[in-house]
Design an enzyme around this catalytic site. Structure first.
Site, PDB file in Angstrom:
ATOM      1  CG  HIS A 546     -56.129 -49.471   2.417  1.00  0.00           C
ATOM      2  ND1 HIS A 546     -57.220 -49.784   3.200  1.00  0.00           N
ATOM      3  CD2 HIS A 546     -56.564 -49.572   1.133  1.00  0.00           C
ATOM      4  CE1 HIS A 546     -58.257 -50.061   2.437  1.00  0.00           C
ATOM      5  NE2 HIS A 546     -57.883 -49.936   1.174  1.00  0.00           N
ATOM      6  N   PRO A 547     -51.172 -49.012   2.127  1.00  0.00           N
ATOM      7  CG  PRO A 547     -49.460 -49.256   0.563  1.00  0.00           C
ATOM      8  CD  PRO A 547     -50.866 -49.686   0.851  1.00  0.00           C
TER       9      PRO A 547
END
Length: 638
Positions: A546-547
């Site tokens: 989930h950057p």
């Protein structure tokens, strides 16, 4: 790659005639696909109204919505190719990483995390394919917490929860009747199919029962209250993956104003150094370099790694960094800063004495294969073992509000279950650790709860490794580097709640036992103390993919902001960023659904800024024709 190799059981597949295997898969995924495959553009116009870079979770949405205006010509550029047959099967998700539909990124060496991984580098899968990371992910449909968006709106008008909820609903076609009936929070008829997976193990309901036993509600975390336990909702269409390419591109592939170019590697955005106007995109396809103009705007939707990379290659970024590489600075912005990611503990597992786990031997059989190809059901329709979600509060969370600080991913398989799951969960872990820690319990029925830190205070960076656009950028998440060590403290408490979950009567009925072998590297700590758990987490750190935040949205005058509330890049005309990189703070949940929402909202912002005649708008998607073939065969719809 042969299917036998893909599924890892040669003796099974060798027993089937090759033509039969091919027939089943080809008929299942190609002939009966009601939308059909997107055509690849071979030639280019000199100019388009809009050029969208990246056909992932946001870019596919933007291309769809902009081509609703029939007078606008839109070019969509994607570095990868089309989805594969295997990626359409939810149960094969663990086989997709480190393939040619993945950018195959790894971080730089970490000093306080990923210590059990080769060279202390974390794997960072990112989709390089139509649909982007929505093709690689575990398909979880999660929106985040209301307070996430309300905090965004403090400096960014139009991004409160009340503002963005209609965009979640707009995309959604929820096919769970008891969920879809809640029309205040859910929608039907949108492009994106959302439903529970077609297959779960009995462990899924045990997980929810255990949560209720701990005092949490069984609720819909995407509706009125997030805190609680639930069965997963997924971007799943009748047992098959519903990527953004399948949802948003295939139904509109016949629109004459949509041009999709695959295998198109963007080299830079061309920006006039005098006017600071983004004018064109330079990209390479099949060994040839093209430069195509955009008369209205260029939209960057390449994600939290590639969007900052492309901006920096184009002269938009930190002046000190660009100057060090000899790149002329066109706008001095904190591009690549504010990198946030959801870090988790990936190695805590539990055994059970019931045959309920997701073992490879139960997945790869003739029965499961035929069940899936004929009925789109059975173990291969599961989400790779991920069956439940929960949001819980540690002692560090405000107990008076609905703002949990830990999310649980409940998985009916573990790194120790068998070789199939090892491919995913053990990806990159050193062989010596695998041998000494997990291998003794291979082929054991197990489950896993993965505690994920929802709101990390540690932030990292994306930087260019060189001026060569083909060189992977430097990814440095800097996990657990926050000043007061709060990130690690919260995750330790989340781990303890996960352990407490295993002690509930619901799980004890299954003979649940914590696999308590001391993790290699942590032998010097007293077991089950905070110090031990901290060591375990630092060694078996895992990203949940989930950057976010590397092209931060913020108000004028904010020295950390890259784009404004309308997603326009500061100091550059005709250029927007529309993807998860614009998040000021990562949402308290999985990021795929919020990224789709950003694509929806960003598209409306563009339409507002570029007035058009109502008669130019395509009100409904163009009717698609079913695929035809010289071979007439009866097929099912997916």
């Amino acid at each position: 790659m042969p299917l036998a190799q893909i599924f890892g059981n040669l003796s099974l597949w060798a027993s089937l005639p090759a033509f039969l295997v091919y027939y089943l898969f080809y008929s299942s995924f190609e002939y009966d696909d009601p939308e059909g495959r997107v055509s690849d553009t071979k030639t280019f116009l000199n100019e388009y109204d809009f050029i969208v870079i990246g056909a992932g979770s946001a870019g596919a949405v933007v291309a769809n919505r902009l081509t609703e205006v029939s007078s606008w010509k839109v070019l969509l550029l994607e570095a990868g190719g089309d989805e594969t047959l295997v990626s359409d099967v939810p149960g094969t998700v663990q086989y997709l990483q480190r393939t040619n539909i993945d950018w195959q990124y790894r971080t730089v060496a970490q000093t306080g995390s990923c210590l059990a991984f080769n060279d202390n580098k974390c794997n960072w899968p990112r989709g390089k394919v139509l649909g982007g990371s929505s093709v690689l992910n575990y398909m979880l449909y999660v929106r985040g917490n209301k307070r996430d968006y309300d905090s965004w709106a403090v400096d960014n008008p139009g991004w409160s929860y009340d503002d963005v909820l209609p965009y979640f609903i707009k995309s959604e076609d929820n096919r769970n009747p008891y969920i879809a009936a809640n029309t205040k929070y859910h929608g039907t008829g949108g492009y994106l199919t959302v439903q529970e997976p077609a297959y779960t193990t009995p462990l899924a309901t045990t997980f929810v029962e255990a949560g209720v036993e701990l005092g949490y509600e069984n609720n819909d975390g995407n509706a009125a209250q997030q805190t609680g336990f639930m069965l997963v909702q997924a971007t799943n269409r009748r047992g098959h993956r519903c990527s953004t390419a399948k949802a948003f591109l295939r139904p509109i592939r016949h629109r004459p104003n949509l041009f999709v170019s695959m295998h198109s590697r963007v080299l830079k955005i061309v920006i006039d150094s005098t006017t600071k106007q983004a004018t064109a995109v330079r990209f390479e396809k099949n060994g040839k370099v093209y430069e195509v103009k955009a008369t209205k705007e260029i939209i960057l939707s390449a994600g939290s790694v590639n969007s900052p990379q492309i901006l920096m290659l184009s002269g938009v970024g930190r002046a000190d960094h660009l100057n060090s590489l000899g790149i002329p600075v066109l706008s001095d912005l904190k591009v690549g800063d504010n990198l946030q990611d959801h870090i988790a503990l990936g190695g805590m597992v539990f055994t059970v004495n019931k045959p309920f786990g997701s073992l490879e031997g139960r997945y790869v059989t003739l029965a499961t294969f035929f069940n899936y190809t004929i009925n789109s059901a059975g173990p291969m329709a599961s989400l790779g073992g991920c069956e439940g979600l929960a949001w819980v509060k540690t002692k560090y969370a405000d107990q008076t509000i609905d703002f949990p600080d830990i999310e649980f991913h409940f998985v009916s398989g573990t790194p120790a279950s068998d070789s199939g799951y090892t491919i995913h969960y053990n990806q990159g872990v050193t062989e010596s650790i695998w041998e000494s820690y997990y291998k003794p319990v291979v082929n054991t029925d197990m489950w896993q709860v993965i505690p994920m830190l929802l709101r990390p205070k540690s932030t990292g960076t994306i930087r260019l490794a060189s001026t060569d656009p083909y060189t992977a950028p430097l990814i440095d998440p800097q996990y657990f580097t926050d000043t007061n060590g709060e990130d690690l403290k919260v995750l330790i408490e989340g781990t303890k709640i996960g352990l407490a979950l295993s002690k509930t009567e619901a799980f004890q009925k299954l003979g649940t036992k914590f696999y308590d072998k001391i993790f290699p590297g942590c032998e010097g700590y007293t077991p089950w103390t905070d110090a031990y758990w901290g060591c375990f987490i630092r060694h078996y750190s895992t990203t949940i993919y989930h950057p976010a935040g590397t092209c931060k949205m913020g108000k004028a005058g904010d020295p950390t902001a890259v784009v404004d509330a309308r997603l326009k890049v500061y100091g550059i005309k005709g250029l927007r960023v529309i993807d998860c990189s614009i998040m000021p703070n990562v949402v308290s949940g999985n990021t795929n659904a919020p990224t789709i929402m950003i694509g929806e909202r960003g598209s409306d912002l563009i339409k507002e800024d570029w007035p058009h005649n109502k008669e130019d708008v395509i009100i409904k998607p163009l009717t698609t024709k079913k695929n035809s073939s010289k071979k007439k065969m009866k097929v099912k719809n997916i």
